[in-house]
Design an enzyme around this catalytic site. Structure first.
Site, PDB file in Angstrom:
ATOM      1  N   SER A 273      43.288   0.283  36.466  1.00 55.05           N
ATOM      2  CA  SER A 273      44.328   0.782  35.565  1.00 55.05           C
ATOM      3  C   SER A 273      45.696   0.300  36.022  1.00 55.05           C
ATOM      4  CB  SER A 273      44.318   2.315  35.531  1.00 55.05           C
ATOM      5  OG  SER A 273      45.426   2.819  34.799  1.00 55.05           O
TER       6      SER A 273
ATOM      7  N   TYR B 122      45.418  10.174  40.475  1.00 56.39           N
ATOM      8  CA  TYR B 122      44.681   9.168  39.696  1.00 56.39           C
ATOM      9  C   TYR B 122      45.182   7.766  40.014  1.00 56.39           C
ATOM     10  CZ  TYR B 122      43.197   6.521  35.538  1.00 56.39           C
ATOM     11  OH  TYR B 122      42.677   5.573  34.704  1.00 56.39           O
TER      12      TYR B 122
END
Length: 248
Positions: A139, A152
């Site tokens: 990501s 995250y």
């Protein structure tokens, strides 16, 4: 090897991106294997994809948090796939993770520890066979730590670094390809509660097509959408003293 003879294994096959990626490969005449925790959910996805494409789709139980089962999982597969794609991930809740260490651990293990370790198993098997491709869905959140999602983001940063290291280690074998995929915002069940900017927000289908295209071109790192490469370049250049004030 003809496409019809090639096999792709997708870890996290019930996710929106996992399903879209599986569909893209099936439409290109690959044999698809879906792996995940819920066999009933996997079967529904497999049936839908098979109905749309007439391609064979098999399902396999897999829990990314059960690292002790990884070797047995790989051994139980019908064959060693040509390509393995990890789509596993958990966005989690940043405020909760700040005080709930079990939730924080689940985020870190789901996005980094589990995916890295299972791909390590496949890397060794591919080395023994002499060829194969490994794809990790990371990501852009891992490009720089932000207060809104640093559990995250840091896990994805670790996963990206892991894939980079693996890619460099395996580069000596020209027949093993490691690709890192860095989506930005993607419209999925995981982000349905968020207001996302249209210009930089992709669909799961875009990610799936980008993975297939990137593999065909033997890319090392791809951004989905490509505009994120330039966005991240700018973000990296912001001095830390200013970045802290942005509250991102």
């Amino acid at each position: 090897m003809a496409a019809a003879e090639r096999v792709v294994l997708i870890l996290g096959g019930t996710s929106d991106i996992g399903r879209a990626t599986a569909l893209a490969f099936a439409q290109s005449q690959w044999t698809v294997r879906l792996a995940g925790r819920s066999l009933p959910d996997l079967q529904r996805e497999a049936d839908d994809i098979s109905a749309c494409t007439t391609r064979q789709v098999t399902i396999h139980a897999f829990d990314v948090l059960d690292t002790a089962s990884f070797t047995a999982f790989v051994d139980a597969l019908p064959d060693l796939p040509d390509v393995v794609i990890s789509v596993v991930g958990l966005l989690g809740e940043q405020p909760r993770a700040e005080t709930d260490l079990d939730h924080a651990k689940e985020i870190i293990r789901s996005n980094y520890e589990g995916p890295a370790l299972i791909l390590s198993v496949f890397a060794e098997r591919f080395l023994g066979r002499g060829y194969g491709s490994i794809v990790g869905i990371s990501s852009v959140a891992g490009e720089r730590g932000r207060s809104s999602n640093y559990f995250y983001g840091s896990a994805k940063a670790g996963f990206s670094a892991f894939l980079s290291g693996m890619r460099n280690r395996l580069a000596i074998n020209g027949n093993i390809h490691v690709m890192t995929v860095k989506p930005g915002f993607v419209r999925t069940k995981m982000t349905e509660h968020m207001k996302l900017p249209p210009l930089v927000t992709a669909t799961p289908a875009e990610v799936g097509e980008a993975v297939l295209s990137g593999l065909n071109r033997r890319k090392d790192v791809i951004y989905v959408r490509s505009i994120w490469f330039f966005v991240i370049l700018i973000i990296r250049l912001i001095p830390e003293r200013i970045f802290k004030r942005l509250g991102l």
